[in-house]
Design an enzyme around this catalytic site. Structure first.
Site, PDB file in Angstrom:
ATOM      1  N   ASP A  71       0.968  -1.207   0.606  1.00  0.00           N
ATOM      2  CA  ASP A  71      -0.062  -0.065   0.019  1.00  0.00           C
ATOM      3  C   ASP A  71       0.884   1.263  -0.044  1.00  0.00           C
ATOM      4  O   ASP A  71       2.146   1.189   0.872  1.00  0.00           O
ATOM      5  CB  ASP A  71      -1.012  -0.123   1.112  1.00  0.00           C
ATOM      6  CG  ASP A  71      -1.805   1.290   0.828  1.00  0.00           C
ATOM      7  OD1 ASP A  71      -2.324   1.750   0.788  1.00  0.00           O
ATOM      8  OD2 ASP A  71      -1.676   2.128   2.502  1.00  0.00           O
ATOM      9  N   ASP A 129      -0.023   5.374   1.028  1.00  0.00           N
ATOM     10  CA  ASP A 129      -0.177   6.223   2.244  1.00  0.00           C
ATOM     11  C   ASP A 129      -0.296   5.130   3.309  1.00  0.00           C
ATOM     12  O   ASP A 129      -1.227   4.259   3.534  1.00  0.00           O
ATOM     13  CB  ASP A 129      -1.149   6.995   2.029  1.00  0.00           C
ATOM     14  CG  ASP A 129      -1.212   7.348   0.539  1.00  0.00           C
ATOM     15  OD1 ASP A 129      -0.872   8.515   1.000  1.00  0.00           O
ATOM     16  OD2 ASP A 129      -2.006   6.775  -0.145  1.00  0.00           O
TER      17      ASP A 129
END
Length: 226
Positions: free
Chosen positions: A13, A15
């Site tokens: 992922d 952020d």
């Protein structure tokens, strides 16, 4: 972990897992609040909502104090400000760059699967000098469905030319772990990311819980030794 597991690719992922983008996102949101006549908010209070998108951040801050039209206007301003300040204060989480280097040294591929829109993901990856190193970069609008749907995960595998069964996905939100599991990948819950106070990542169903990026390498080495 099954003894026949063969690791080929590590997917992240963006952020809250690969990069601490909170300083830029929150600064741009507060700038949008000021622009539309609303008070600024404490960065630490809103950070846990970053993984759920800009509108979730805005709604959590404003509640019923703003109309839908005002929230939409704030969102538009925030995203415009963010596009112009994509990597002013964003930094890698401690240990991430070393982790990426070590992943590459083990002849493994790595890539990014995020719900962030391409208009932000691609410039951010370029600004961080990661574009040429990543085997794939999948954004929230790259495919027809964002996470937790498996489609972006499977598209990442297609572009990286790897089997989903030979991937591990690392994220800091429940929908990250669900997305990875939906694509039959191994999953790691990043407890160092943007967790809410009441989050219980140990209950998300991940294959392991990590509290620092360095622990990714420990998990990888264990996987490669089996």
């Amino acid at each position: 972990m099954p003894t026949d597991f063969n690791l080929s690719c590590v997917l992240f992922d963006l952020d809250g897992t690969l990069v601490d983008t909170a300083p830029d996102l929150i600064a741009c949101m507060n700038k949008a609040f000021r622009h539309h006549g609303f008070p600024m908010v404490d960065p630490e209070a809103i950070k846990p909502f970053i993984s759920f998108g800009a509108m979730a951040m805005i709604k959590d801050c404003l509640g019923d104090t703003a109309t839908v039209q005002e929230q939409d206007a704030i969102l538009t301003s925030m995203l415009d400000f963010y596009q112009d300040n994509i990597a002013e204060h964003s930094v890698f989480f401690t240990g991430i760059l070393d982790t990426l280097t070590e992943i590459e040294a083990r002849d493994l591929k790595w890539g990014v699967v995020t719900n962030k829109r391409e208009r932000f993901t691609l410039p951010l990856m370029e600004a961080l000098q990661l574009t040429g190193r990543a085997a794939c970069i999948i954004s929230g609008d790259t495919t027809g469905h964002p996470k937790p749907h498996p489609e972006p995960m499977l598209e990442a595998c297609k572009r990286a030319a790897v089997n989903p069964l030979e991937c591990v996905y690392i994220g800091d939100a429940p929908h990250d772990i669900t997305a990875g599991k939906n694509a039959q990948m191994k999953t790691l819950a990043a407890a160092y990311g943007y967790l809410k106070p009441d989050d219980q990542p140990e209950t998300w169903g991940a294959d392991a819980l990590i509290t620092t990026p360095a622990q990714i390498l420990t998990w990888i080495d264990t996987a490669l030794c089996r």
